[in-house]
Design a protein around this motif. Sequence first.
Motif, PDB file in Angstrom:
ATOM      1  N   PRO A 121       0.853  -1.195   0.000  1.00 13.56           N
ATOM      2  CA  PRO A 121       0.000   0.000   0.000  1.00 13.56           C
ATOM      3  C   PRO A 121       0.891   1.249   0.000  1.00 13.56           C
ATOM      4  N   PRO A 122       0.449   2.322  -0.634  1.00 16.10           N
ATOM      5  CA  PRO A 122       1.291   3.524  -0.762  1.00 16.10           C
ATOM      6  C   PRO A 122       1.847   4.045   0.560  1.00 16.10           C
ATOM      7  N   THR A 123       1.073   3.985   1.631  1.00 18.74           N
ATOM      8  CA  THR A 123       1.570   4.508   2.915  1.00 18.74           C
ATOM      9  C   THR A 123       2.696   3.639   3.455  1.00 18.74           C
ATOM     10  N   TYR A 124       2.615   2.323   3.274  1.00 16.52           N
ATOM     11  CA  TYR A 124       3.681   1.421   3.712  1.00 16.52           C
ATOM     12  C   TYR A 124       4.927   1.647   2.851  1.00 16.52           C
ATOM     13  N   ARG A 125       4.713   1.750   1.556  1.00 22.18           N
ATOM     14  CA  ARG A 125       5.826   1.925   0.613  1.00 22.18           C
ATOM     15  C   ARG A 125       6.587   3.211   0.940  1.00 22.18           C
ATOM     16  N   GLN A 126       5.835   4.264   1.273  1.00 23.54           N
ATOM     17  CA  GLN A 126       6.448   5.542   1.613  1.00 23.54           C
ATOM     18  C   GLN A 126       7.362   5.394   2.834  1.00 23.54           C
ATOM     19  N   VAL A 127       6.867   4.746   3.881  1.00 23.26           N
ATOM     20  CA  VAL A 127       7.635   4.570   5.112  1.00 23.26           C
ATOM     21  C   VAL A 127       8.879   3.720   4.847  1.00 23.26           C
ATOM     22  N   ILE A 128       8.722   2.610   4.138  1.00 20.20           N
ATOM     23  CA  ILE A 128       9.862   1.730   3.850  1.00 20.20           C
ATOM     24  C   ILE A 128      10.892   2.449   2.986  1.00 20.20           C
ATOM     25  N   THR A 129      10.443   3.154   1.974  1.00 15.17           N
ATOM     26  CA  THR A 129      11.362   3.876   1.083  1.00 15.17           C
ATOM     27  C   THR A 129      12.164   4.910   1.868  1.00 15.17           C
ATOM     28  N   THR A 150       2.484   5.420  14.429  1.00 16.67           N
ATOM     29  CA  THR A 150       1.897   5.096  13.124  1.00 16.67           C
ATOM     30  C   THR A 150       3.008   4.656  12.168  1.00 16.67           C
ATOM     31  N   VAL A 151       4.110   5.378  12.176  1.00 15.19           N
ATOM     32  CA  VAL A 151       5.257   5.035  11.316  1.00 15.19           C
ATOM     33  C   VAL A 151       5.769   3.654  11.692  1.00 15.19           C
ATOM     34  N   LYS A 152       5.934   3.380  12.987  1.00  9.84           N
ATOM     35  CA  LYS A 152       6.426   2.077  13.448  1.00  9.84           C
ATOM     36  C   LYS A 152       5.494   0.954  13.002  1.00  9.84           C
ATOM     37  N   LYS A 153       4.177   1.156  13.118  1.00 10.72           N
ATOM     38  CA  LYS A 153       3.206   0.127  12.733  1.00 10.72           C
ATOM     39  C   LYS A 153       3.237  -0.109  11.224  1.00 10.72           C
ATOM     40  N   ARG A 154       3.297   0.972  10.459  1.00  8.74           N
ATOM     41  CA  ARG A 154       3.357   0.830   8.993  1.00  8.74           C
ATOM     42  C   ARG A 154       4.645   0.115   8.566  1.00  8.74           C
ATOM     43  N   LYS A 155       5.728   0.491   9.220  1.00  6.27           N
ATOM     44  CA  LYS A 155       7.020  -0.123   8.894  1.00  6.27           C
ATOM     45  C   LYS A 155       6.984  -1.613   9.220  1.00  6.27           C
ATOM     46  N   GLN A 156       6.449  -1.959  10.390  1.00 10.75           N
ATOM     47  CA  GLN A 156       6.364  -3.354  10.796  1.00 10.75           C
ATOM     48  C   GLN A 156       5.459  -4.139   9.848  1.00 10.75           C
ATOM     49  N   ALA A 158       4.763  -3.383   6.718  1.00 10.72           N
ATOM     50  CA  ALA A 158       5.430  -3.441   5.414  1.00 10.72           C
ATOM     51  C   ALA A 158       6.499  -4.526   5.421  1.00 10.72           C
ATOM     52  N   LYS A 159       7.257  -4.615   6.516  1.00 10.78           N
ATOM     53  CA  LYS A 159       8.281  -5.647   6.621  1.00 10.78           C
ATOM     54  C   LYS A 159       7.657  -7.032   6.540  1.00 10.78           C
ATOM     55  N   GLN A 160       6.520  -7.216   7.212  1.00 10.43           N
ATOM     56  CA  GLN A 160       5.852  -8.516   7.203  1.00 10.43           C
ATOM     57  C   GLN A 160       5.394  -8.889   5.800  1.00 10.43           C
ATOM     58  N   VAL A 161       4.824  -7.919   5.070  1.00 18.91           N
ATOM     59  CA  VAL A 161       4.375  -8.168   3.696  1.00 18.91           C
ATOM     60  C   VAL A 161       5.577  -8.509   2.809  1.00 18.91           C
ATOM     61  N   LEU A 166       8.855 -11.939  -0.523  1.00 19.97           N
ATOM     62  CA  LEU A 166      10.237 -12.193  -0.964  1.00 19.97           C
ATOM     63  C   LEU A 166      10.831 -13.478  -0.404  1.00 19.97           C
ATOM     64  N   GLY A 167      10.285 -14.006   0.620  1.00 16.51           N
ATOM     65  CA  GLY A 167      10.856 -15.217   1.219  1.00 16.51           C
ATOM     66  C   GLY A 167      12.277 -14.958   1.680  1.00 16.51           C
ATOM     67  N   LYS A 168      13.196 -15.827   1.284  1.00 21.19           N
ATOM     68  CA  LYS A 168      14.599 -15.706   1.717  1.00 21.19           C
ATOM     69  C   LYS A 168      15.288 -14.476   1.129  1.00 21.19           C
ATOM     70  N   LEU A 169      14.777 -13.964   0.036  1.00 19.34           N
ATOM     71  CA  LEU A 169      15.370 -12.753  -0.555  1.00 19.34           C
ATOM     72  C   LEU A 169      15.226 -11.554   0.380  1.00 19.34           C
TER      73      LEU A 169
END
Length: 177
Positions: A121-129, A150-156, A158-161, A166-169
């Motif tokens: 989702p765009p909000t997750y992508r923004q935080v990760i980027t 909010t940033v911490k939750k989105r980041k977490q 996004a990491k899970q998704v 990506l699996g092992k990547l």
Amino acid sequence: MKSKQIICEENFFHDLFMDYYPSLLSFACYYVEEEVVAEDLVQDVFVKMWEQRGRWKAVENFSAYVYQMVRFRCFNYLRGEKLREEMMRSYREEKVDVMEANRYMEEEIFRLVNQAMEALPPTYRQVITMSMEGYRVKEIAQKLNVGEETVKKRKQAAKQVLKEKLGKLYLFLAPLI
């Protein structure tokens, strides 16, 4: 003190060296085409002759014998050089193949990571980027005008998704986030 026999052998050997060295050097240059290499090869032959001086005294045609030794030494050198060149060529080709495979893998990993990032989702992508660009949670919160939690939750999230997609990547990406 040296015995008379050793002195005589040394003098005899010195005379042989002085008589034969120039023509043997020319003969070796014919085969190896490099004077420095030819000098080494001819000197190797003379060292071997000195070490085995008991044998060559019985040789009937010394001239033919010593030329034959130089010729064999040149052939052995050339054979070794050919083998070394083949190994180096093989190594370079193998290295190129490995480099091409590494480039392909890098491009494929990059493509898969981008694909996974685009699926966020765009909000997750923004935080990760922004996180990958080196921004801290507090800075991201300020720029996006949201709370740090909010940033911490989105980041977490996004990491899970990304882990799932990506699996092992994901291991390549994790240190950057």
